[in-house]
Motif scaffolding. Structure first.
Motif, PDB file in Angstrom:
ATOM      1  N   ALA A  29     -52.190  20.708  24.857  1.00  0.00           N
ATOM      2  CA  ALA A  29     -50.959  21.432  24.553  1.00  0.00           C
ATOM      3  C   ALA A  29     -50.971  21.955  23.120  1.00  0.00           C
ATOM      4  CB  ALA A  29     -49.752  20.522  24.786  1.00  0.00           C
ATOM      5  N   LEU A  30     -51.363  21.114  22.163  1.00  0.00           N
ATOM      6  CA  LEU A  30     -51.409  21.549  20.766  1.00  0.00           C
ATOM      7  C   LEU A  30     -52.409  22.675  20.574  1.00  0.00           C
ATOM      8  CD1 LEU A  30     -51.163  18.385  18.472  1.00  0.00           C
ATOM      9  CD2 LEU A  30     -49.386  19.995  19.146  1.00  0.00           C
ATOM     10  N   LYS A  31     -53.560  22.562  21.221  1.00  0.00           N
ATOM     11  CA  LYS A  31     -54.576  23.617  21.109  1.00  0.00           C
ATOM     12  C   LYS A  31     -54.009  24.962  21.558  1.00  0.00           C
ATOM     13  CE  LYS A  31     -58.888  25.135  23.322  1.00  0.00           C
ATOM     14  NZ  LYS A  31     -58.250  26.239  24.089  1.00  0.00           N
ATOM     15  N   GLU A  32     -53.295  24.976  22.667  1.00  0.00           N
ATOM     16  CA  GLU A  32     -52.753  26.239  23.179  1.00  0.00           C
ATOM     17  C   GLU A  32     -51.612  26.750  22.311  1.00  0.00           C
ATOM     18  OE1 GLU A  32     -54.221  27.944  25.239  1.00  0.00           O
ATOM     19  OE2 GLU A  32     -55.572  26.501  26.183  1.00  0.00           O
ATOM     20  N   VAL A  33     -50.801  25.848  21.769  1.00  0.00           N
ATOM     21  CA  VAL A  33     -49.739  26.267  20.851  1.00  0.00           C
ATOM     22  C   VAL A  33     -50.345  26.911  19.609  1.00  0.00           C
ATOM     23  CG1 VAL A  33     -47.942  25.411  19.287  1.00  0.00           C
ATOM     24  CG2 VAL A  33     -48.002  24.629  21.654  1.00  0.00           C
ATOM     25  N   ARG A  34     -51.414  26.336  19.096  1.00  0.00           N
ATOM     26  CA  ARG A  34     -52.088  26.917  17.936  1.00  0.00           C
ATOM     27  C   ARG A  34     -52.603  28.319  18.233  1.00  0.00           C
ATOM     28  NH1 ARG A  34     -56.117  21.973  16.127  1.00  0.00           N
ATOM     29  NH2 ARG A  34     -54.549  20.450  15.447  1.00  0.00           N
ATOM     30  N   ALA A  35     -52.931  28.561  19.499  1.00  0.00           N
ATOM     31  CA  ALA A  35     -53.421  29.886  19.902  1.00  0.00           C
ATOM     32  C   ALA A  35     -52.281  30.873  20.129  1.00  0.00           C
ATOM     33  CB  ALA A  35     -54.262  29.760  21.171  1.00  0.00           C
ATOM     34  N   GLY A  36     -51.053  30.446  19.855  1.00  0.00           N
ATOM     35  CA  GLY A  36     -49.911  31.338  19.967  1.00  0.00           C
ATOM     36  C   GLY A  36     -49.273  31.398  21.337  1.00  0.00           C
ATOM     37  N   LYS A  37     -49.565  30.434  22.200  1.00  0.00           N
ATOM     38  CA  LYS A  37     -49.014  30.436  23.550  1.00  0.00           C
ATOM     39  C   LYS A  37     -47.769  29.559  23.644  1.00  0.00           C
ATOM     40  CE  LYS A  37     -53.500  31.321  25.718  1.00  0.00           C
ATOM     41  NZ  LYS A  37     -54.489  30.868  26.716  1.00  0.00           N
ATOM     42  N   ARG A  38     -46.893  29.936  24.563  1.00  0.00           N
ATOM     43  CA  ARG A  38     -45.723  29.112  24.875  1.00  0.00           C
ATOM     44  C   ARG A  38     -46.148  28.084  25.917  1.00  0.00           C
ATOM     45  NH1 ARG A  38     -40.476  30.998  23.899  1.00  0.00           N
ATOM     46  NH2 ARG A  38     -39.761  30.307  25.945  1.00  0.00           N
ATOM     47  N   VAL A  39     -46.003  26.816  25.574  1.00  0.00           N
ATOM     48  CA  VAL A  39     -46.570  25.744  26.385  1.00  0.00           C
ATOM     49  C   VAL A  39     -45.466  24.801  26.857  1.00  0.00           C
ATOM     50  CG1 VAL A  39     -48.183  23.797  26.424  1.00  0.00           C
ATOM     51  CG2 VAL A  39     -48.747  25.861  25.126  1.00  0.00           C
ATOM     52  N   LEU A  40     -45.513  24.472  28.158  1.00  0.00           N
ATOM     53  CA  LEU A  40     -44.658  23.420  28.715  1.00  0.00           C
ATOM     54  C   LEU A  40     -45.535  22.215  29.020  1.00  0.00           C
ATOM     55  CD1 LEU A  40     -42.020  22.285  29.883  1.00  0.00           C
ATOM     56  CD2 LEU A  40     -42.595  23.412  32.050  1.00  0.00           C
ATOM     57  N   LEU A  41     -45.229  21.093  28.380  1.00  0.00           N
ATOM     58  CA  LEU A  41     -45.948  19.840  28.593  1.00  0.00           C
ATOM     59  C   LEU A  41     -45.083  18.933  29.454  1.00  0.00           C
ATOM     60  CD1 LEU A  41     -48.267  17.855  27.994  1.00  0.00           C
ATOM     61  CD2 LEU A  41     -47.117  17.284  25.837  1.00  0.00           C
ATOM     62  N   CYS A  42     -45.541  18.673  30.687  1.00  0.00           N
ATOM     63  CA  CYS A  42     -44.770  17.869  31.651  1.00  0.00           C
ATOM     64  C   CYS A  42     -45.407  16.492  31.815  1.00  0.00           C
ATOM     65  CB  CYS A  42     -44.760  18.533  33.031  1.00  0.00           C
ATOM     66  SG  CYS A  42     -44.293  20.260  33.058  1.00  0.00           S
ATOM     67  N   GLU A  43     -44.595  15.508  32.060  1.00  0.00           N
ATOM     68  CA  GLU A  43     -45.097  14.212  32.501  1.00  0.00           C
ATOM     69  C   GLU A  43     -44.212  13.704  33.626  1.00  0.00           C
ATOM     70  OE1 GLU A  43     -44.919  11.130  29.495  1.00  0.00           O
ATOM     71  OE2 GLU A  43     -43.250  12.113  28.483  1.00  0.00           O
ATOM     72  N   ALA A  44     -44.776  12.882  34.484  1.00  0.00           N
ATOM     73  CA  ALA A  44     -44.050  12.353  35.639  1.00  0.00           C
ATOM     74  C   ALA A  44     -43.820  10.858  35.443  1.00  0.00           C
ATOM     75  CB  ALA A  44     -44.847  12.590  36.923  1.00  0.00           C
ATOM     76  N   LYS A  45     -42.563  10.506  35.290  1.00  0.00           N
ATOM     77  CA  LYS A  45     -42.194   9.096  35.071  1.00  0.00           C
ATOM     78  C   LYS A  45     -43.037   8.488  33.953  1.00  0.00           C
ATOM     79  CE  LYS A  45     -42.882   8.057  39.439  1.00  0.00           C
ATOM     80  NZ  LYS A  45     -42.955   7.296  40.709  1.00  0.00           N
ATOM     81  N   GLY A  46     -43.224   9.265  32.891  1.00  0.00           N
ATOM     82  CA  GLY A  46     -44.110   8.850  31.802  1.00  0.00           C
ATOM     83  C   GLY A  46     -43.438   8.044  30.713  1.00  0.00           C
ATOM     84  N   ARG A  47     -42.131   7.801  30.859  1.00  0.00           N
ATOM     85  CA  ARG A  47     -41.375   7.053  29.839  1.00  0.00           C
ATOM     86  C   ARG A  47     -41.510   7.732  28.473  1.00  0.00           C
ATOM     87  NH1 ARG A  47     -44.376   3.583  32.525  1.00  0.00           N
ATOM     88  NH2 ARG A  47     -45.694   3.131  30.722  1.00  0.00           N
ATOM     89  N   ALA A  48     -41.547   9.087  28.487  1.00  0.00           N
ATOM     90  CA  ALA A  48     -41.556   9.894  27.266  1.00  0.00           C
ATOM     91  C   ALA A  48     -42.722   9.546  26.338  1.00  0.00           C
ATOM     92  CB  ALA A  48     -40.224   9.756  26.529  1.00  0.00           C
TER      93      ALA A  48
END
Length: 304
Positions: A29-48
């Protein structure tokens, strides 16, 4: 396959528990944000866990932008079912009348894998979302459950199409399955460490992806790797134990050489296609993942 794998919008990350899949998902996610992309990082029942590692307040079932172009959400079956039902019914009082009664709640708990399906449906919805005729998110990274649960979850759309009667639920399952099996849109990234059990689980899921899930396999991430050595270097390190006065150093070097051999032996079990499309991530000696560790892995991903 697209000319550039980074054009794939949905990237699913999984691996045996404890191999660092969440760390890798955050680093991607950080790599893609650095490249200027809008990123959604999802987790499933990951307790944040993703937001904790990234140094932000815990995520919940509502999408939140935690830093520029990085959005997070922590999905759970209960909220996902409510969100799905409201999308279908489009009227809160009707939702309350239909879903917020004791008999319906009991029925929903008995429907196998409904929670998993609607969580995948939420990802599908956000992959389809538009803003000013363009996708709302350039990349969606799903920190999926560990391999066994992830496999069952990814099978859910297929199962639902054979177990539920014709209607919106079956139609949505088909749309989700189409997204998962579209190699231009979706890739599955397996995370492992160079040890027997995690590699065996990765191999099993790779086989399932090819033979039953039909999901395109992206890069395999071999986490916690140590620098490799040539056969000559390994033999020279072991030979140090014969030199008087170098015994303490020789012990350390011999242990390191054996660790490299153990790692390489474990990696030999990977199928050639997985090994050929693998990226080794360095072993970082920290008690647990942190923003600094994630930044380091993101640097490796950028350089690769």
């Amino acid at each position: 396959m697209p000319l550039n794998p980074t054009d794939i919008r949905l990237r699913i990350v999984t691996g045996k528990g404890g191999v660092g899949k969440t760390t890798v998902a955050c680093a991607l996610a950080l790599k893609e944000v650095r490249a200027g992309k809008r990123v959604l990082l999802c987790e499933a029942k990951g307790r944040a866990r993703t937001t904790e590692m990234l140094g932000h307040k815990p995520a919940d079932s509502t999408i939140r932008e935690v830093e520029n172009n990085l959005f997070v959400v922590d999905m759970n079956p209960e909220d996902a079912i409510q969100e799905y039902a409201l999308l279908m019914l489009r009227f809160k009082p009707l939702y309350n009348a239909v879903f917020e009664n004791r008999l319906m709640k009991t029925f929903l708990r008995l429907v196998p894998s409904l929670g998993e399906l609607v969580m995948l449906g939420k990802i599908w919805f956000h992959e389809q979302e538009k803003e000013s005729a363009a996708p709302r998110f350039d990349v969606i990274i799903f920190d999926a459950p560990a391999t066994g649960h992830a496999r069952l979850m990814l099978q859910t759309p297929q199962v639902m199409q054979t177990t539920v009667p014709p209607g919106p639920l079956r139609e949505n399952a088909k749309l989700i399955q189409n997204l998962l099996q579209d190699r231009l849109c979706t890739s599955l990234h397996l995370v492992t460490i160079p040890e027997e059990m995690p590699i065996n689980e990765a191999i099993e899921l790779e086989q399932a992806a090819r033979e039953s899930l039909f999901i395109h396999l992206g890069t395999t991430f071999i986490n916690q790797s140590i620098p490799d050595l040539s056969a000559t270097a390994l033999n020279e390190m072991k030979a140090l134990s014969d030199i008087t006065g170098l015994e303490p150093l020789a012990t350390v070097m011999k242990d390191y050489a054996e660790l490299v051999e153990h790692q390489n032996q474990a990696l030999l079990e990977l199928p050639a296609k997985m090994y050929g499309n693998a990226l080794r991530l360095p072993r970082i000696l920290e008690a647990k993942s942190s923003r600094a560790v994630i930044e380091t892995i993101a640097n490796v991903l950028e350089e690769s």
